[in-house]
Design a protein around this motif. Structure first.
Motif, PDB file in Angstrom:
ATOM      1  N   VAL B  51       0.803  -1.336   0.096  1.00 50.47           N
ATOM      2  CA  VAL B  51      -0.029  -0.016  -0.027  1.00 50.47           C
ATOM      3  C   VAL B  51       0.870   1.251   0.018  1.00 50.47           C
ATOM      4  O   VAL B  51       0.473   2.344  -0.467  1.00 50.47           O
ATOM      5  CB  VAL B  51      -0.926   0.054   1.253  1.00 50.47           C
ATOM      6  CG1 VAL B  51      -1.841   1.127   1.330  1.00 50.47           C
ATOM      7  CG2 VAL B  51      -1.819  -1.185   1.113  1.00 50.47           C
ATOM      8  N   TYR B  52       1.895   1.296   0.505  1.00 47.86           N
ATOM      9  CA  TYR B  52       2.988   2.455   0.722  1.00 47.86           C
ATOM     10  C   TYR B  52       3.895   2.379  -0.046  1.00 47.86           C
ATOM     11  O   TYR B  52       4.589   3.456  -0.424  1.00 47.86           O
ATOM     12  CB  TYR B  52       3.460   2.533   2.385  1.00 47.86           C
ATOM     13  CG  TYR B  52       2.149   2.451   3.323  1.00 47.86           C
ATOM     14  CD1 TYR B  52       1.646   3.609   3.659  1.00 47.86           C
ATOM     15  CD2 TYR B  52       1.851   1.157   3.976  1.00 47.86           C
ATOM     16  CE1 TYR B  52       0.585   3.456   4.437  1.00 47.86           C
ATOM     17  CE2 TYR B  52       0.942   1.380   4.844  1.00 47.86           C
ATOM     18  CZ  TYR B  52       0.077   2.307   5.055  1.00 47.86           C
ATOM     19  OH  TYR B  52      -1.031   2.429   5.958  1.00 47.86           O
ATOM     20  N   LEU B 133       4.821   0.555  10.020  1.00 45.03           N
ATOM     21  CA  LEU B 133       3.503   0.643   9.556  1.00 45.03           C
ATOM     22  C   LEU B 133       2.870  -0.329   8.422  1.00 45.03           C
ATOM     23  O   LEU B 133       2.003  -0.543   8.246  1.00 45.03           O
ATOM     24  CB  LEU B 133       3.460   2.005   9.150  1.00 45.03           C
ATOM     25  CG  LEU B 133       2.148   2.632   8.517  1.00 45.03           C
ATOM     26  CD1 LEU B 133       1.096   2.556   9.495  1.00 45.03           C
ATOM     27  CD2 LEU B 133       2.280   4.149   8.115  1.00 45.03           C
ATOM     28  N   GLU B 157       2.625  -3.770  14.095  1.00 44.68           N
ATOM     29  CA  GLU B 157       2.457  -3.284  12.996  1.00 44.68           C
ATOM     30  C   GLU B 157       1.483  -2.228  13.335  1.00 44.68           C
ATOM     31  O   GLU B 157       0.432  -2.431  13.555  1.00 44.68           O
ATOM     32  CB  GLU B 157       1.447  -4.248  11.952  1.00 44.68           C
ATOM     33  CG  GLU B 157       1.173  -3.602  10.711  1.00 44.68           C
ATOM     34  CD  GLU B 157       0.092  -4.644   9.884  1.00 44.68           C
ATOM     35  OE1 GLU B 157       0.070  -5.799  10.175  1.00 44.68           O
ATOM     36  OE2 GLU B 157      -0.700  -3.859   9.350  1.00 44.68           O
ATOM     37  N   ASP B 159       1.279   2.599  13.435  1.00 45.94           N
ATOM     38  CA  ASP B 159       2.019   3.838  13.236  1.00 45.94           C
ATOM     39  C   ASP B 159       2.520   4.301  14.543  1.00 45.94           C
ATOM     40  O   ASP B 159       2.241   3.971  15.458  1.00 45.94           O
ATOM     41  CB  ASP B 159       0.832   5.031  13.018  1.00 45.94           C
ATOM     42  CG  ASP B 159       1.381   6.133  12.767  1.00 45.94           C
ATOM     43  OD1 ASP B 159       1.903   6.637  11.831  1.00 45.94           O
ATOM     44  OD2 ASP B 159       1.374   7.199  13.979  1.00 45.94           O
ATOM     45  N   ARG B 161       3.449   6.808  16.031  1.00 46.84           N
ATOM     46  CA  ARG B 161       2.791   7.990  17.185  1.00 46.84           C
ATOM     47  C   ARG B 161       1.567   7.361  17.760  1.00 46.84           C
ATOM     48  O   ARG B 161       1.377   7.409  18.888  1.00 46.84           O
ATOM     49  CB  ARG B 161       2.522   9.419  16.512  1.00 46.84           C
ATOM     50  CG  ARG B 161       1.884  10.174  17.249  1.00 46.84           C
ATOM     51  CD  ARG B 161       1.859  11.641  16.567  1.00 46.84           C
ATOM     52  NE  ARG B 161       1.267  12.487  17.514  1.00 46.84           N
ATOM     53  CZ  ARG B 161       1.083  13.776  17.349  1.00 46.84           C
ATOM     54  NH1 ARG B 161       1.745  14.326  16.228  1.00 46.84           N
ATOM     55  NH2 ARG B 161       0.377  14.603  18.188  1.00 46.84           N
ATOM     56  N   VAL B 162       0.894   6.739  16.961  1.00 52.89           N
ATOM     57  CA  VAL B 162      -0.478   5.800  17.589  1.00 52.89           C
ATOM     58  C   VAL B 162       0.266   4.764  18.560  1.00 52.89           C
ATOM     59  O   VAL B 162      -0.511   4.855  19.511  1.00 52.89           O
ATOM     60  CB  VAL B 162      -1.233   5.343  16.492  1.00 52.89           C
ATOM     61  CG1 VAL B 162      -2.227   4.326  17.056  1.00 52.89           C
ATOM     62  CG2 VAL B 162      -1.738   6.267  15.603  1.00 52.89           C
ATOM     63  N   ARG B 165       1.417   6.486  21.856  1.00 59.55           N
ATOM     64  CA  ARG B 165       0.575   7.394  22.646  1.00 59.55           C
ATOM     65  C   ARG B 165      -0.361   6.473  23.335  1.00 59.55           C
ATOM     66  O   ARG B 165      -0.685   6.751  24.656  1.00 59.55           O
ATOM     67  CB  ARG B 165      -0.351   8.031  21.734  1.00 59.55           C
ATOM     68  CG  ARG B 165      -1.245   8.982  22.425  1.00 59.55           C
ATOM     69  CD  ARG B 165      -2.323   9.739  21.411  1.00 59.55           C
ATOM     70  NE  ARG B 165      -3.133  10.298  22.131  1.00 59.55           N
ATOM     71  CZ  ARG B 165      -4.275  10.970  21.690  1.00 59.55           C
ATOM     72  NH1 ARG B 165      -4.496  10.821  19.975  1.00 59.55           N
ATOM     73  NH2 ARG B 165      -5.292  11.651  21.939  1.00 59.55           N
ATOM     74  N   ARG B 166      -0.366   5.025  23.132  1.00 59.20           N
ATOM     75  CA  ARG B 166      -1.320   4.101  23.661  1.00 59.20           C
ATOM     76  C   ARG B 166      -0.444   3.117  24.549  1.00 59.20           C
ATOM     77  O   ARG B 166      -1.056   2.468  25.351  1.00 59.20           O
ATOM     78  CB  ARG B 166      -2.002   3.284  22.679  1.00 59.20           C
ATOM     79  CG  ARG B 166      -2.919   4.305  21.978  1.00 59.20           C
ATOM     80  CD  ARG B 166      -3.730   3.510  21.044  1.00 59.20           C
ATOM     81  NE  ARG B 166      -4.796   2.432  21.653  1.00 59.20           N
ATOM     82  CZ  ARG B 166      -4.391   1.099  21.877  1.00 59.20           C
ATOM     83  NH1 ARG B 166      -3.227   0.732  20.987  1.00 59.20           N
ATOM     84  NH2 ARG B 166      -5.284   0.326  22.348  1.00 59.20           N
ATOM     85  N   HIS B 190       5.004  14.094   8.724  1.00 58.85           N
ATOM     86  CA  HIS B 190       5.233  15.517   9.483  1.00 58.85           C
ATOM     87  C   HIS B 190       4.716  15.176  11.070  1.00 58.85           C
ATOM     88  O   HIS B 190       5.227  15.775  11.962  1.00 58.85           O
ATOM     89  CB  HIS B 190       4.025  16.347   9.229  1.00 58.85           C
ATOM     90  CG  HIS B 190       2.623  16.228   9.221  1.00 58.85           C
ATOM     91  ND1 HIS B 190       2.128  15.332   8.349  1.00 58.85           N
ATOM     92  CD2 HIS B 190       1.847  16.771  10.259  1.00 58.85           C
ATOM     93  CE1 HIS B 190       0.780  15.259   8.852  1.00 58.85           C
ATOM     94  NE2 HIS B 190       0.644  16.207  10.287  1.00 58.85           N
ATOM     95  N   HIS B 191       3.812  14.090  11.389  1.00 55.84           N
ATOM     96  CA  HIS B 191       3.381  13.856  12.685  1.00 55.84           C
ATOM     97  C   HIS B 191       4.330  13.387  13.507  1.00 55.84           C
ATOM     98  O   HIS B 191       4.084  13.053  14.763  1.00 55.84           O
ATOM     99  CB  HIS B 191       1.866  13.161  12.842  1.00 55.84           C
ATOM    100  CG  HIS B 191       2.227  11.827  12.101  1.00 55.84           C
ATOM    101  ND1 HIS B 191       2.327  11.444  10.891  1.00 55.84           N
ATOM    102  CD2 HIS B 191       1.842  10.535  12.845  1.00 55.84           C
ATOM    103  CE1 HIS B 191       2.410  10.181  10.704  1.00 55.84           C
ATOM    104  NE2 HIS B 191       2.198   9.706  11.664  1.00 55.84           N
ATOM    105  N   PRO B 313       5.281  22.416   8.059  1.00 52.44           N
ATOM    106  CA  PRO B 313       5.552  22.321   6.489  1.00 52.44           C
ATOM    107  C   PRO B 313       7.074  21.652   5.996  1.00 52.44           C
ATOM    108  O   PRO B 313       7.850  21.945   5.465  1.00 52.44           O
ATOM    109  CB  PRO B 313       5.875  23.749   6.120  1.00 52.44           C
ATOM    110  CG  PRO B 313       6.539  24.521   7.169  1.00 52.44           C
ATOM    111  CD  PRO B 313       5.999  23.730   8.518  1.00 52.44           C
ATOM    112  N   VAL B 314       7.119  20.306   6.598  1.00 57.26           N
ATOM    113  CA  VAL B 314       8.282  19.584   6.380  1.00 57.26           C
ATOM    114  C   VAL B 314       8.459  19.203   4.922  1.00 57.26           C
ATOM    115  O   VAL B 314       9.517  19.233   4.331  1.00 57.26           O
ATOM    116  CB  VAL B 314       8.063  18.149   6.880  1.00 57.26           C
ATOM    117  CG1 VAL B 314       8.472  18.389   8.235  1.00 57.26           C
ATOM    118  CG2 VAL B 314       6.969  17.315   6.891  1.00 57.26           C
ATOM    119  N   ASP B 315       7.453  19.133   4.007  1.00 56.14           N
ATOM    120  CA  ASP B 315       7.397  19.087   2.583  1.00 56.14           C
ATOM    121  C   ASP B 315       8.006  20.359   1.872  1.00 56.14           C
ATOM    122  O   ASP B 315       8.895  20.418   1.221  1.00 56.14           O
ATOM    123  CB  ASP B 315       6.383  18.318   1.955  1.00 56.14           C
ATOM    124  CG  ASP B 315       5.620  17.275   2.637  1.00 56.14           C
ATOM    125  OD1 ASP B 315       6.515  16.482   3.436  1.00 56.14           O
ATOM    126  OD2 ASP B 315       4.600  16.864   2.496  1.00 56.14           O
ATOM    127  N   GLY B 316       7.336  21.451   2.368  1.00 56.25           N
ATOM    128  CA  GLY B 316       7.890  22.639   2.022  1.00 56.25           C
ATOM    129  C   GLY B 316       9.125  22.922   2.254  1.00 56.25           C
ATOM    130  O   GLY B 316      10.165  23.531   1.400  1.00 56.25           O
TER     131      GLY B 316
END
Lengths: 240, 323
Positions: B51-52, B133, B157, B159, B161-162, B165-166, B190-191, B313-316
């Motif tokens: 998928v990625y 991920l 498996e 993310d 950050r998710v 956090r848990r 970015h997260h 704006p990491v991509d910018g």
């Protein structure tokens, strides 16, 4: 005309001026321009919400593909529901008052996203017990719930603009084809602009809060525009 | 590249006369055949699309290479799986320099698992939670890069950050090497680069714990803004931020800690002694890297923004004009 505010009276006077100087064709032109601008900005706002919204949801639901899937899906569901309900409403009352009020509320919701949304999203994410593996089903569906509670209502209302405007703009049945074509086109061009402006420009320059508040303001402004267009229509009618 | 060229020829073919069209057909099928054969010659071992990522595993001159979307993610020598890796992954072994008694490490981003394999070899008693991920990347790392799930290495498996956090677990080190890579560059999710994220990280670290972040960038010029912004963002949460540049590639490892740790002389001597006792066979490269820790504030940090969930704006920044 009892309800018309002074500003509306002023605009009415301007239009009478138009009518005298350039015949009714110009008035129609002004009305059409307003209608197209409204659907353009409506389409723009929806796509800003979709792109910036996905970015907003990523921090809670992670970089999983399901965030994009659900954001696109939920926005499309909101659009189709909005088209349907908006069309029904437009047939019932051709004055755009109801739509104006709805857009005002939707604008309020959008501007309020940075203030209320986090609590709703926290509730969705943190309802799973800490340290326990989240079932695959909820990994997929949670982002959709998140998109829905934050973005469904605003997009639903924004979608109502197009059928409403078709109803107002299509004076004769023979013209429905070209009128609805124009409105679809303007709305989609607005959406295209919304996608690229948010992706290439807004996210690099502005905070998410600023973007949501501005989009909320824009939506409220659209409420005003719709009210004006509806009023304009009734104002024009006696002369035809 | 080859595929692209064939497609563009195909467009022109419509305008050609029938004879040259037929020749063109011959040429393109020959090119297709050549491509298939050359894939085998180039040592392509495995190819799949998740998928990625578009994932390719290939063996070139005795080295196994993992590619995501055309960009190299990981390398491993086929003769000796402990060699051939990117040098920056060795810097990620430094957490034990802060805490020689470290027992729990969280690694976000798997790739070919160079760091994971090295930890299993050098610090077999350290428990690793490996978060990735993409389930297909996980499968590829297990099948082609010898990363084995074990008593002390668990895969998750999720993310990053998710997951973080848990979880209730506290870690002695949290290592971040999660990128979306294409030919256009490597994009930081970015997260995983904001003040809010590093606050979650800090809340999951033990008192001597450190966070290490692999920044693809330089001190000056190419991607200096990204590095500056990451430095500033980490510094907004961690009072002590250090960095170690890779000697072989354009990677800089940022280290965030709540205390000075081994940058203080007494702690350094104490930790070195403890390390020599616990891990007597640490390679020379490890000790070299302990000497390479920098504490100077990078120039690019002055003009770079602190990244937050509201504004990242990491991509910018990636495309910002080099200074």
């Amino acid at each position: 005309m009892a309800r018309a505010a002074p500003f509306a009276k002023f605009l009415h006077a301007v239009e009478i001026g138009f009518r005298i100087s350039r015949s009714s064709v110009s008035v129609c032109f002004v009305q059409t321009a307003f209608i197209l601008a409204t659907v353009f900005l409506g389409g723009f706002a929806v796509m800003v919400l979709e792109i910036v919204g996905a970015r907003y949801l990523l921090k809670d639901f992670g970089g999983a593909f399901y965030v994009w899937t659900s954001q696109i899906g939920v926005v499309l569901v909101a659009l189709s529901a909005g088209y349907y309900v908006g069309g029904r409403l437009a047939d019932r009352s051709q004055r755009a008052d109801i739509l104006s009020w709805l857009l005002l509320c939707a604008g309020g919701i959008i501007a309020g996203i940075p203030h209320f949304a986090q609590r709703l999203l926290d509730w969705i994410v943190l309802r799973h017990p800490e340290g326990e593996v989240i079932p695959q089903f909820w990994i997929k569906v949670d982002p959709a719930l998140g998109s829905a509670v934050v973005f469904f209502l605003p997009c639903f209302v924004l979608a109502m603009i197009s059928p409403y405007m078709i109803r107002i703009a299509a004076e004769k049945l023979e013209h429905v084809g070209s009128v609805s074509g124009k409105i679809y086109a303007a709305s989609t061009v607005g959406s295209v602009a919304g996608v690229f402006v948010s992706g290439y420009f807004l996210l690099d320059r502005f905070e998410l809060g600023t973007i949501f508040r501005s989009t909320g303001l824009l939506t409220m402004l659209l409420g005003g525009l719709c009210w004006f267009i509806g009023w304009n229509r009734t104002a024009l009618k006696p002369t035809r | 590249m080859l595929v692209y060229r064939m497609e563009s020829n195909g467009v022109e073919a419509n305008k050609m006369n029938p004879l040259s069209q037929r020749t063109h057909g011959l040429v393109s099928s020959a090119a297709l055949l050549a491509m298939l054969v050359s894939n085998a010659w180039c040592g392509q071992v495995y190819e799949t699309t998740s998928v990625y990522n578009h994932i390719i595993v290939e063996d070139v001159a005795g080295t196994r290479i993992l590619r995501f979307n055309g960009s190299q993610e990981s390398r491993m020598s086929l003769q000796d799986s402990t060699r051939g890796h990117f040098q920056y992954t060795e810097i990620l072994q430094l957490p034990v320099f802060w805490n020689p008694a470290a027992t729990n490490v969280l690694m976000i981003g798997l790739g070919g698992g160079s760091t994971h394999r090295a930890y299993q070899l050098l610090f077999p008693e350290i428990h690793i939670d490996a978060v990735e991920l993409d389930p297909v990347v996980m499968k590829v790392a297990k099948t082609y890069f010898g990363v084995r799930e074990s008593r002390t290495l668990k895969f998750h498996e999720a993310d990053g950050r998710v997951y973080l956090r848990r979880t209730k677990q506290k870690y002695d080190a949290i290592l971040l090497d999660a990128y979306t890579s294409t030919r256009y560059g490597s994009f930081i999710p970015h997260h995983l680069a904001t003040t809010e994220f590093f606050t979650i990280v800090r809340d999951h670290l033990t008192p001597n714990g450190v966070v290490m972040f692999n920044v693809i960038g330089n001190y000056q010029g190419w991607r200096a803004d990204i590095f500056g912004a990451m430095y500033k963002t980490m510094n907004s949460v961690f009072p002590n931020v250090y960095h170690v540049p890779s000697t072989e590639s354009q990677n800089i490892i940022l280290i965030g800690a709540m205390n000075e740790g081994p940058l203080k002389r007494e702690t350094k001597l104490r930790n070195e002694e403890a390390l020599l006792k616990t891990y007597p066979r640490l390679p020379l490269a490890f000790w070299k890297n302990t000497q390479a820790i920098q504490s100077v504030v990078p120039v690019s940090a002055a003009k770079s923004p602190v990244l937050s969930d509201k504004f990242a704006p990491v991509d910018g920044l990636l495309n910002a004009v080099p200074r």
